[in-house]
Design an enzyme around this catalytic site. Structure first.
Site, short mmCIF file in Angstrom:
data_model
loop_
_atom_site.label_atom_id
_atom_site.label_comp_id
_atom_site.label_asym_id
_atom_site.label_seq_id
_atom_site.Cartn_x
_atom_site.Cartn_y
_atom_site.Cartn_z
N CYS A 110 22.80 -51.00 0.13
CA CYS A 110 23.69 -52.16 -0.03
C CYS A 110 23.19 -53.34 0.80
CB CYS A 110 25.11 -51.80 0.38
SG CYS A 110 25.86 -50.51 -0.63
N ALA A 111 22.81 -53.08 2.03
CA ALA A 111 22.27 -54.14 2.89
C ALA A 111 21.01 -54.73 2.28
CB ALA A 111 22.00 -53.59 4.28
#
Length: 165
Positions: free
Chosen positions: A60-61
């Site tokens: 996600c990052a």
């Protein structure tokens, strides 16, 4: 309901994503300043919605970082990174990373996830949002939709960019 996978196990979502050609349904998200914003705030602009489970995971990052890089070269385009993370967590992450080209939006206190059919209904991630990308043209029409087949993988950035051409 749509289906994605978490670590190769099928996971149902709360509904169906908007389809290509549809008018983007209105949405409300909460910004890092705790103020709500909506699709209407971006009228006349293209929108890229990068939706993911939690900025506190590596994939996600990575997607937020990559969309921040891509957003730097996009004109008349709002790139919105949306999750069920609290607005403070999104602000902390983007601040620490120096990410200034994306807009963080939290589904906190809104119906965004349900309205877009993206709430995960099973797996250890139950209640979080599925990984998806929705691209909208200046007229508010959906030009591209990707429900990422495996939550633990990044979206197809090239397909999202191609939809903006």
């Amino acid at each position: 309901m749509a289906t994605t996978n978490f670590q190769q196990d099928p996971v149902q979502t709360s509904g169906e994503l908007p389809a290509v050609g549809d008018t983007l349904p209105d949405f409300t998200l909460v910004g890092t300043d705790l103020a709500e914003f909506s699709a209407a705030d971006f009228s006349g602009q293209r929108i890229v919605l990068n939706v993911f489970p939690s900025v506190d995971t590596g994939v996600c990052a990575a997607s937020v970082r990559r969309f921040n890089e891509l957003a730097a070269g996009l004109e008349n385009t709002a790139v919105i990174c949306a999750s069920h993370d609290l607005p403070m967590a999104l602000g902390r992450f983007c601040g620490a990373e120096g990410l200034e080209n994306v807009i963080s939006g939290s589904g906190f206190r809104t119906s965004f996830g349900e309205d877009y059919g993206l709430v995960l209904k099973g797996s250890p991630l139950k209640g979080l949002l599925a990984r998806a990308v929705i691209v909208v043209d200046e007229a508010g029409k959906v030009a591209h939709v990707e429900l990422v087949d495996e939550i633990t993988t990044e979206p197809d950035y090239d397909a999202a960019l191609a939809a903006l051409q």
